[in-house]
Design a protein around this motif. Structure first.
Motif, PDB file in Angstrom:
ATOM      1  N   ILE A   8       0.833  -1.203   0.000  1.00 22.95           N
ATOM      2  CA  ILE A   8       0.000   0.000   0.000  1.00 22.95           C
ATOM      3  C   ILE A   8       0.866   1.250   0.000  1.00 22.95           C
ATOM      4  CG2 ILE A   8      -1.746   1.290   1.289  1.00 22.95           C
ATOM      5  CD1 ILE A   8      -2.632  -1.463   2.378  1.00 22.95           C
ATOM      6  N   GLY A   9       0.580   2.140  -0.919  1.00 20.86           N
ATOM      7  CA  GLY A   9       1.286   3.417  -0.961  1.00 20.86           C
ATOM      8  C   GLY A   9       1.112   4.055  -2.330  1.00 20.86           C
ATOM      9  N   GLU A  11       2.993   6.226  -3.519  1.00 25.59           N
ATOM     10  CA  GLU A  11       4.320   6.349  -4.130  1.00 25.59           C
ATOM     11  C   GLU A  11       4.668   5.076  -4.899  1.00 25.59           C
ATOM     12  OE1 GLU A  11       3.759   5.668  -1.028  1.00 25.59           O
ATOM     13  OE2 GLU A  11       5.362   4.508  -0.092  1.00 25.59           O
ATOM     14  N   ASP A  44      -2.755   4.870  -1.423  1.00 24.24           N
ATOM     15  CA  ASP A  44      -3.267   5.219  -0.089  1.00 24.24           C
ATOM     16  C   ASP A  44      -4.681   5.744  -0.251  1.00 24.24           C
ATOM     17  OD1 ASP A  44      -0.840   4.855   1.578  1.00 24.24           O
ATOM     18  OD2 ASP A  44      -0.025   6.399   0.275  1.00 24.24           O
ATOM     19  N   GLY A  71       1.233   1.968   4.913  1.00 22.68           N
ATOM     20  CA  GLY A  71       0.022   2.675   5.318  1.00 22.68           C
ATOM     21  C   GLY A  71      -0.305   2.568   6.794  1.00 22.68           C
ATOM     22  N   ASP A  78      -2.528   7.492   5.891  1.00 22.11           N
ATOM     23  CA  ASP A  78      -2.234   6.096   6.201  1.00 22.11           C
ATOM     24  C   ASP A  78      -3.513   5.410   6.645  1.00 22.11           C
ATOM     25  OD1 ASP A  78       0.603   6.013   5.673  1.00 22.11           O
ATOM     26  OD2 ASP A  78       0.796   7.408   7.343  1.00 22.11           O
TER      27      ASP A  78
HETATM   28 MG    MG Z   1       2.708   4.834   2.863  1.00 18.35          MG
END
Ligand code: MG
Ligand code: ATP
Length: 417
Positions: A8-9, A11, A44, A71, A78
């Motif tokens: 998860i992210g 980025e 996210d 996250g 998050d």
């Molecule tokens: Mg993150």
């Protein structure tokens, strides 16, 4: 056990950060006999994550293992803990121990305590806390109807530690120590992937144990062998047996296994024979020297390198006759030969390698197209020159030329004395 991993992210989904957690986890899980069936990367964002987690909680495949990273931080973006709480109907509760640990970290480091840090002490009801001695965000483990969800921080070092210390032992219990999967990779140089595949076709049947497949990376075609067995010793024995059967098929294209690469292999051979090397580079512009000096301990055998790009440098530094260059051109068999022989005699080394070629994208002619490279090896048994016609762009041509030069030396070093 059905196994899924989720990174998860935003980025990660945007491509700003490469998802290294997923590959690390897949390899660790494989060692525990757990093959990842699906990996998902999500931003996210609450909606998609809850939807995805719900499909896991309703998936009939049981038991199921879900490993989530990222996250878990203190900021509002998050959302992992909220999403898990929502998808598994396990409302968040503040965990007193976690709160204490987090407050303690801030006190010790003399940081200002922002209230949002307490978000990290929120744990889904019924979940077990996974401590994080390397950071502030604890992880947690929630088991529901034989779906086992582990959530860990995204920061790679924190995740590695938590997986090794907290998650892996629980997985060993869950799987009852079941299967071990071990891998060995046999690297080859010189043949294309399809040719290697044909050579070892009999070993590549689907569903076989050990399983054999090919991959291509950094100019090498590699044969990956995966053995599944009840114990590590059994898996190792299977790998040994399979490697023994594959090696003769691959013959002298087989350069080494696992962490071996051409520079390491050549370094080992030279060091063992107490022999020395110098290199004269034109089109590779120092890349060959870099590959060699990347190997720790290269000083034991590597004496010097000359990057002779212009014709006059080839003449001044390597003693290549100007007439020879005028007659044949700098990219030619005789010049490659003269470069290697010239450097070998001034450096006083056992071997000298040289490269000269047209890396492109410009500079090619109908008789000397982009990708035409000559590599030469001068040694005690005389000089060998090879002509290469390499496909690809400038980077690839230079990389392949440097590797081919190392391979020329490797083959010479393997010849019986
Ligand atoms: Mg993150
Ligand atoms: P936490 O897991 O502690 O909640 P976070 O998601 O709140 O972490 P981020 O700031 O998003 O924290 O990520 C922390 C660092 O970890 C960043 O450098 C991020 O790029 C990196 N990271 C997160 N997930 C991965 C991943 N799957 N692979 C590699 N790096 C990652």
């Amino acid at each position: 056990m059905h196994v899924e991993t989720i990174s998860i992210g935003s980025e990660l989904t945007s491509g700003a950060t490469v998802d290294t957690n997923a590959s690390w986890l897949a390899r660790q899980l494989a060692r525990l006999g757990l093959a990842v069936a699906r990996h998902t990367t999500l931003p996210d964002s609450m909606g998609p994550l809850v939807t995805h987690l719900r499909t896991l909680s309703t998936n009939p495949a049981r038991p199921a293992l879900v490993i989530v990273t990222g996250g878990l931080g203190p900021t509002l973006d998050d959302i992992t803990r909220e999403a898990v709480a929502d998808a598994f109907d396990a409302p968040l509760q503040e965990n007193a121990d976690c709160r204490q640990v987090i407050e303690e970290i801030f006190r010790k480091r003399g940081w200002n305590f922002a209230a949002n840090n307490l978000r990290q002490a929120l744990i889904p009801t019924g979940a077990e806390v996974l401590p994080n001695p390397r950071g502030t965000a604890p992880g947690f483990y929630l088991a529901r109807d034989d779906v086992h969800v582990f959530c860990m921080p995204g920061v790679p070092l924190e995740m590695f530690g938590m997986f090794t210390e907290q998650v892996a032992p629980r997985l060993r219990q869950l799987t009852g120590g079941g299967t071990v999967i071990l891998e060995r990779v046999l690297h080859t140089f010189g043949l294309g992937e399809s040719t290697v595949g044909e050579t070892i076709a009999a070993h590549m049947e689907r569903g076989r144990n050990p399983e054999v497949g090919t991959t291509v990376a950094d100019g090498l075609v590699s044969v990956r062998v995966r053995a599944r067995a009840a114990t590590e010793a059994e898996a190792l024995a299977m790998l040994d047996l399979e490697a023994q059967a594959l090696a003769p098929l691959l013959g002298e294209t087989h350069i080494g296994n696992d962490d071996d690469r051409l520079p390491q292999v050549v370094a080992r051979l030279l060091a063992a024979r107490h022999e020395t090397l110098a290199v004269a580079e034109s089109c590779t512009g120092g890349l060959l020297s870099k590959m060699i000096t990347d190997v720790p301990g290269a000083s034991a055998f590597f004496i010097e390198a000359a990057v002779t790009y212009a014709d006059r440098a080839k003449t001044a530094l390597l003693g290549v006759p100007a007439d020879l260059i005028r007659q044949h051109g700098a990219v030619s068999e005789p010049v490659a030969r003269a470069m290697a022989e010239g450097l070998r005699s001034t450096a006083g080394t056992t071997y000298a390698l040289s490269t000269t070629g047209i890396a492109g994208p410009t500079g090619g002619t109908p008789t000397k197209p982009v990708g035409l490279v000559f590599i030469a090896l001068a040694g005690p048994r005389g000089t060998t020159v090879a002509q290469l016609n390499l496909p690809g762009d400038r980077d690839r041509i230079r990389q392949r030329a440097a590797l081919a030069a190392l391979n020329l030396l490797r083959l010479e070093l393997l010849k019986p004395e």
